[in-house]
Design a protein around this motif. Structure first.
Motif, PDB file in Angstrom:
ATOM      1  N   MET A   1       8.017   3.301  -7.248  1.00  0.00           N
ATOM      2  CA  MET A   1       7.800   2.456  -6.061  1.00  0.00           C
ATOM      3  C   MET A   1       6.555   1.581  -6.234  1.00  0.00           C
ATOM      4  O   MET A   1       5.633   1.901  -6.969  1.00  0.00           O
ATOM      5  CB  MET A   1       7.601   3.348  -4.835  1.00  0.00           C
ATOM      6  CG  MET A   1       8.885   3.728  -4.141  1.00  0.00           C
ATOM      7  SD  MET A   1       9.958   2.329  -3.838  1.00  0.00           S
ATOM      8  CE  MET A   1       9.140   1.556  -2.460  1.00  0.00           C
ATOM      9  N   VAL A   2       6.590   0.512  -5.497  1.00  0.00           N
ATOM     10  CA  VAL A   2       5.440  -0.382  -5.538  1.00  0.00           C
ATOM     11  C   VAL A   2       4.448   0.096  -4.502  1.00  0.00           C
ATOM     12  O   VAL A   2       4.747   0.161  -3.322  1.00  0.00           O
ATOM     13  CB  VAL A   2       5.866  -1.829  -5.222  1.00  0.00           C
ATOM     14  CG1 VAL A   2       4.762  -2.771  -5.618  1.00  0.00           C
ATOM     15  CG2 VAL A   2       7.156  -2.159  -5.938  1.00  0.00           C
ATOM     16  N   ARG A   3       3.257   0.460  -4.991  1.00  0.00           N
ATOM     17  CA  ARG A   3       2.297   1.057  -4.055  1.00  0.00           C
ATOM     18  C   ARG A   3       1.311   0.043  -3.523  1.00  0.00           C
ATOM     19  O   ARG A   3       0.967   0.055  -2.357  1.00  0.00           O
ATOM     20  CB  ARG A   3       1.534   2.177  -4.785  1.00  0.00           C
ATOM     21  CG  ARG A   3       2.412   3.347  -5.106  1.00  0.00           C
ATOM     22  CD  ARG A   3       1.961   4.576  -4.338  1.00  0.00           C
ATOM     23  NE  ARG A   3       2.901   5.658  -4.501  1.00  0.00           N
ATOM     24  CZ  ARG A   3       2.964   6.410  -5.594  1.00  0.00           C
ATOM     25  NH1 ARG A   3       2.135   6.185  -6.584  1.00  0.00           N
ATOM     26  NH2 ARG A   3       3.842   7.377  -5.680  1.00  0.00           N
ATOM     27  N   ARG A   4       0.879  -0.854  -4.439  1.00  0.00           N
ATOM     28  CA  ARG A   4      -0.195  -1.740  -4.015  1.00  0.00           C
ATOM     29  C   ARG A   4       0.317  -2.726  -2.941  1.00  0.00           C
ATOM     30  O   ARG A   4       1.353  -3.351  -3.137  1.00  0.00           O
ATOM     31  CB  ARG A   4      -0.725  -2.518  -5.217  1.00  0.00           C
ATOM     32  CG  ARG A   4      -2.240  -2.667  -5.132  1.00  0.00           C
ATOM     33  CD  ARG A   4      -2.727  -3.593  -6.200  1.00  0.00           C
ATOM     34  NE  ARG A   4      -2.978  -2.913  -7.458  1.00  0.00           N
ATOM     35  CZ  ARG A   4      -3.264  -3.572  -8.576  1.00  0.00           C
ATOM     36  NH1 ARG A   4      -3.284  -4.885  -8.585  1.00  0.00           N
ATOM     37  NH2 ARG A   4      -3.515  -2.928  -9.672  1.00  0.00           N
ATOM     38  N   PRO A   5      -0.406  -2.827  -1.812  1.00  0.00           N
ATOM     39  CA  PRO A   5       0.090  -3.670  -0.718  1.00  0.00           C
ATOM     40  C   PRO A   5       0.355  -5.108  -1.153  1.00  0.00           C
ATOM     41  O   PRO A   5       1.346  -5.717  -0.761  1.00  0.00           O
ATOM     42  CB  PRO A   5      -1.028  -3.615   0.316  1.00  0.00           C
ATOM     43  CG  PRO A   5      -1.883  -2.474  -0.064  1.00  0.00           C
ATOM     44  CD  PRO A   5      -1.685  -2.197  -1.518  1.00  0.00           C
ATOM     45  N   SER A   6      -0.549  -5.654  -2.006  1.00  0.00           N
ATOM     46  CA  SER A   6      -0.382  -7.047  -2.394  1.00  0.00           C
ATOM     47  C   SER A   6       0.929  -7.231  -3.150  1.00  0.00           C
ATOM     48  O   SER A   6       1.661  -8.181  -2.941  1.00  0.00           O
ATOM     49  CB  SER A   6      -1.553  -7.497  -3.252  1.00  0.00           C
ATOM     50  OG  SER A   6      -1.624  -6.713  -4.418  1.00  0.00           O
ATOM     51  N   ARG A   7       1.210  -6.233  -4.032  1.00  0.00           N
ATOM     52  CA  ARG A   7       2.456  -6.359  -4.793  1.00  0.00           C
ATOM     53  C   ARG A   7       3.653  -6.158  -3.888  1.00  0.00           C
ATOM     54  O   ARG A   7       4.680  -6.821  -4.036  1.00  0.00           O
ATOM     55  CB  ARG A   7       2.489  -5.309  -5.910  1.00  0.00           C
ATOM     56  CG  ARG A   7       1.615  -5.700  -7.048  1.00  0.00           C
ATOM     57  CD  ARG A   7       2.226  -5.248  -8.353  1.00  0.00           C
ATOM     58  NE  ARG A   7       1.255  -5.473  -9.394  1.00  0.00           N
ATOM     59  CZ  ARG A   7       0.866  -4.533 -10.239  1.00  0.00           C
ATOM     60  NH1 ARG A   7       1.394  -3.319 -10.156  1.00  0.00           N
ATOM     61  NH2 ARG A   7      -0.014  -4.795 -11.144  1.00  0.00           N
ATOM     62  N   ARG A   8       3.490  -5.234  -2.930  1.00  0.00           N
ATOM     63  CA  ARG A   8       4.599  -4.970  -2.031  1.00  0.00           C
ATOM     64  C   ARG A   8       4.950  -6.264  -1.272  1.00  0.00           C
ATOM     65  O   ARG A   8       6.101  -6.600  -1.097  1.00  0.00           O
ATOM     66  CB  ARG A   8       4.204  -3.864  -1.056  1.00  0.00           C
ATOM     67  CG  ARG A   8       5.385  -3.014  -0.702  1.00  0.00           C
ATOM     68  CD  ARG A   8       4.997  -1.652  -0.223  1.00  0.00           C
ATOM     69  NE  ARG A   8       3.946  -1.668   0.781  1.00  0.00           N
ATOM     70  CZ  ARG A   8       3.076  -0.684   0.939  1.00  0.00           C
ATOM     71  NH1 ARG A   8       3.133   0.372   0.142  1.00  0.00           N
ATOM     72  NH2 ARG A   8       2.169  -0.741   1.852  1.00  0.00           N
ATOM     73  N   ALA A   9       3.901  -6.958  -0.875  1.00  0.00           N
ATOM     74  CA  ALA A   9       4.134  -8.213  -0.157  1.00  0.00           C
ATOM     75  C   ALA A   9       4.923  -9.186  -1.032  1.00  0.00           C
ATOM     76  O   ALA A   9       5.859  -9.840  -0.579  1.00  0.00           O
ATOM     77  CB  ALA A   9       2.802  -8.830   0.236  1.00  0.00           C
ATOM     78  N   TYR A  10       4.539  -9.222  -2.318  1.00  0.00           N
ATOM     79  CA  TYR A  10       5.250 -10.086  -3.249  1.00  0.00           C
ATOM     80  C   TYR A  10       6.734  -9.753  -3.296  1.00  0.00           C
ATOM     81  O   TYR A  10       7.596 -10.610  -3.182  1.00  0.00           O
ATOM     82  CB  TYR A  10       4.680  -9.917  -4.661  1.00  0.00           C
ATOM     83  CG  TYR A  10       3.804 -11.081  -5.061  1.00  0.00           C
ATOM     84  CD1 TYR A  10       4.339 -12.373  -5.067  1.00  0.00           C
ATOM     85  CD2 TYR A  10       2.484 -10.895  -5.441  1.00  0.00           C
ATOM     86  CE1 TYR A  10       3.548 -13.440  -5.425  1.00  0.00           C
ATOM     87  CE2 TYR A  10       1.690 -11.960  -5.798  1.00  0.00           C
ATOM     88  CZ  TYR A  10       2.224 -13.236  -5.792  1.00  0.00           C
ATOM     89  OH  TYR A  10       1.458 -14.291  -6.138  1.00  0.00           O
ATOM     90  N   VAL A  11       7.008  -8.456  -3.496  1.00  0.00           N
ATOM     91  CA  VAL A  11       8.407  -8.011  -3.618  1.00  0.00           C
ATOM     92  C   VAL A  11       9.175  -8.409  -2.366  1.00  0.00           C
ATOM     93  O   VAL A  11      10.276  -8.963  -2.437  1.00  0.00           O
ATOM     94  CB  VAL A  11       8.468  -6.494  -3.855  1.00  0.00           C
ATOM     95  CG1 VAL A  11       9.898  -5.999  -3.745  1.00  0.00           C
ATOM     96  CG2 VAL A  11       7.904  -6.160  -5.228  1.00  0.00           C
ATOM     97  N   GLY A  12       8.543  -8.146  -1.217  1.00  0.00           N
ATOM     98  CA  GLY A  12       9.199  -8.501   0.040  1.00  0.00           C
ATOM     99  C   GLY A  12       9.550  -9.976   0.090  1.00  0.00           C
ATOM    100  O   GLY A  12      10.655 -10.358   0.449  1.00  0.00           O
TER     101      GLY A  12
END
Lengths: 370, 349
Positions: free
Chosen positions: A1-12
């Motif tokens: 899973m993508v943990r880092r918030p910044s990366r999560r935002a990217y994926v979203g």
């Protein structure tokens, strides 16, 4: 899973983008299927087929043998012409009225107020049609033309001005145009420590000389039969649409100007006055340059509105892109979806370019804060 | 002996069964399959696309009721399908959107003084069931110009409505006759009339019927003269969607029913009397007293009776909307074929 918030935002964001693309693709497929169901074919090949209809007012040559693609170009130029004229007039008029609004003179101030309120609060289409018929009613029929010294005629069909016919295929005219465009750039040029400055004014003089040299003959309009022939006709439709667009926008621009001037700190005004400057220099040298920074973003949206509103010209027979392309061509070529897509794309392109230019200008005049 | 009789009976029974099957099949073939017809019947209302407002063809009177030749066709169609001419919802369509509205299925049929053309039939994928008005592009010019023929209009400016076939005709006519007629393209008739009135253009052009209507709308109709030539063929009629053949056929025969009524001399006023007395087989077939023409079309057998009873025949409607007391447009091409015109119904056989 993508943990880092910044990366999560990217994926979203990527997932959202993919969903948007998939949605658009689905819509396009449905469009194609539905068109196929009705035995219609999607495509832009029709642009090359001959148009066979006349466009009453054109800046570049137009004959009924030209194709739909050229019809698009002709009507686009008409749209750009009235938009450019409208923007210039609306800015000048808006600036004047906006300054009048802040006048110390009661009459001037309230005249400006009445103008702004009555123009802002009536529909633009109604105004355009009003100007059209006001212009038409005021002018005489061709036989009773008003003759203006210099070979000009004015009547209900429009203003007829002499046509200047250039020799050498217009080469001189092009050179003159280039000289004119180059003038402001030449003004700013520097040789070593010396600015070119006023010497640049030699260029327009050269341009005038070039024009005079290149003119083969001047064709004057004259009255023949029940019409005026020869010369160039400025149709009343253009004038009415121009008036309708610029007057309407000028009321909004006036309010923008007023609010921007009022937003400049009062101290600037007072400081300038205490330096002994008169009222006009205070306004034009101190206050307005600072007010422009505040105005530009709002002006941009007014300009974009004006460009879009030029489609209202269809109501007063001005052959702009919406009337010619989304009207006649759509009907003649039986390509509803394609013509509307083209018209929308054209307006998108014009407006994106206009706002890009205004953004560039905004960055130039904006205060650089450190 | 008994065996033989039994055999014979079995044979007969088998034969009868075969016939029954065969005739059953034939019945199934006669049943009309039309999605639009089914939808109209189920809805209990016909949705008819008409003009937004033009004298003669489709306009609302002072009471807000739709009137006009095209409207009469909507009413006739509703009478034939639903038995009631009032069960119509009218959708006013501009010349720009009319075909899109039909294609998208918002209306069942488009009867809107629209010219039938090749490209509309093919590229737009529409069916052109019937021509209810034969006309051509006509010109109305100021009397003061002293122009008697279209060919003399060189250099003149004419107000035109955009999104129509008219612009093309003018350009073609000019090219063929080596003259230049300038055009001024308007979106709506009101502005075009006002511009003509103000002298911005020398005249106005449209289909013959519409020009007569426009002339009546001018401030002083006597100032305007309609030139004798028609520079094009504008055969106006109904449009339906392709892919619903039976519906188009019904629309076509409703038009013929209006004409046949005139051929047989049946009017709104005398239809009941004729129905009661007639012995003429043709008339009896037309009114649904004999035969089953209605069934073949998927409507009641007395459909023609209902049409004539509720809207009258073609001639009556022409008289009402274009006759001397209305727009005063001579019938010309729209006369019956028996009187030298182009309106000709196919036979009821």
């Amino acid at each position: 899973m993508v943990r880092r918030p910044s990366r999560r935002a990217y994926v979203g964001q990527w997932i959202f983008l993919l969903a948007v693309i998939a949605g658009a693709g689905l819509l396009l497929r449905m469009l194609a299927e539905n068109l196929a169901l009705r035995n219609m074919h999607f495509g832009f090949g029709f642009l090359a087929s001959p148009a066979h209809f006349d466009i009453p007012f054109h800046l570049i040559s137009w004959s009924i043998f030209d194709n739909y693609g050229r019809a698009l170009l002709v009507s686009l130029l008409n749209t750009l012409l009235v938009s450019a004229m409208g923007i210039v007039a609306a800015t000048l008029l808006g600036l004047t009225v906006g300054i009048m609004r802040l006048s110390v003179n009661w009459l001037i101030r309230n005249l400006a107020l009445v103008f702004i309120e009555s123009v802002r609060n009536t529909p633009q289409l109604v105004q355009i049609i009003f100007w059209y018929f006001a212009v038409l009613q005021a002018l005489p029929p061709p036989r009773g033309s008003i003759v203006i010294p210099g070979g000009l005629f004015l009547n209900v069909r429009g203003l007829y001005v002499p046509d200047v016919i250039m020799s050498e295929g217009g080469l001189f005219a092009w050179l003159a145009a280039i000289a004119l465009v180059a003038t402001p750039f030449a003004w700013r040029l520097k040789f070593g420590a010396k600015r070119v400055g006023p010497w640049a004014l030699l260029l327009p003089i050269c341009a005038a000389g070039l024009l005079a040299a290149g003119t083969e003959r001047i064709e004057f309009p004259k009255l023949t039969g029940f019409n005026i022939t020869g010369g160039t006709q400025v149709p009343p439709e253009l004038v009415a649409l121009w008036a309708g667009l610029s007057i309407y926008s000028s009321a909004f621009i006036a309010e923008i100007v007023r609010s921007a001037i009022e937003a400049v700190p009062k101290g600037q005004h007072e400081a300038a006055q205490s330096m002994g400057l008169r009222r006009a220099p205070v306004l034009f040298l101190i206050v307005l340059p600072q007010a422009i920074r505040i105005m530009v973003p709002q002006l941009t949206s007014q300009y974009l509105n004006l460009i879009k509103s030029s489609t209202l010209g269809a109501a007063v027979a001005y052959p702009e892109i919406f009337q010619i392309f989304a009207g006649t061509v759509m009907n003649q070529a039986n390509k509803e979806v394609e013509t509307i897509i083209i018209v929308m794309a054209v307006f998108l392109a014009i407006n994106l370019l206009a706002s890009a230019f205004m953004n560039w200008y905004n960055e130039r005049v904006a205060l650089v804060e450190r | 002996m008994i065996r033989q009789v039994a055999k014979a009976f079995t044979c007969l029974a088998a034969l009868a069964g075969l016939f029954a099957l065969g005739s059953g099949g034939a019945l199934a073939q006669n049943e009309v399959k039309s999605p639009t017809l089914d939808a109209v019947k189920k809805r209990g209302q016909l949705i008819c696309g008409v003009d937004t407002g033009i004298p003669g063809f489709a306009f609302q009177d002072s009471a807000g009721k739709w009137q006009g030749l095209d409207v009469a066709y909507c009413r006739a169609l509703a009478a034939a399908v639903l038995g009631d001419p009032e069960k119509v919802k009218y959708v006013g369509t501009t010349s720009k959107v009319r075909f899109s509205v039909l294609q998208s299925g918002e209306i069942d049929v488009l009867i809107r003084d629209s010219t039938h053309t090749l490209t509309r039939n093919t590229e737009l994928g529409l069916a052109e069931p019937a021509v209810n008005f034969f006309t051509g592009e006509s010109f109305m010019v100021r009397k003061a110009l002293n122009v008697a023929h279209v060919k003399e209009l060189n250099g003149a400016t004419i107000c035109v409505l955009t999104g129509t076939t008219l612009e093309l005709n003018i350009a073609d006519f000019g090219r063929a006759n080596n003259i230049k007629i300038n055009t001024l393209l308007f979106e709506k008739p009101e502005e075009a009339f006002a511009a003509a009135e103000a002298g911005r253009c020398d005249g106005y052009t449209d289909d013959g019927g519409s020009v007569a209507a426009s002339r009546s709308a001018m401030k002083n109709p006597a100032d305007w003269v309609i030139l004798p030539e028609l520079i094009s063929r504008e055969f106006l009629g109904s449009y339906t969607r392709q892919g619903d053949e039976r519906w188009s056929i019904l629309v076509k025969w409703v038009h013929y029913a209006m004409l046949e009524g005139e051929v047989l001399g049946i009017t709104k006023a005398n239809v009941d009397q004729i129905k009661g007395e007639t012995k003429d087989p043709e008339t009896r077939g037309f009114l649904g007293l004999e035969g089953n023409f209605g069934k073949f079309l998927g409507v009641d057998n007395d459909w023609c009776y209902k049409i004539i009873k509720s809207v009258g025949n073609y001639g009556e409607n022409y008289e009402m909307y274009f006759g001397p007391n209305a727009l005063a447009l001579p019938r010309g091409w729209n006369e019956l074929y028996t009187k030298g015109g182009l309106q000709a119904p196919l036979p009821w056989r």
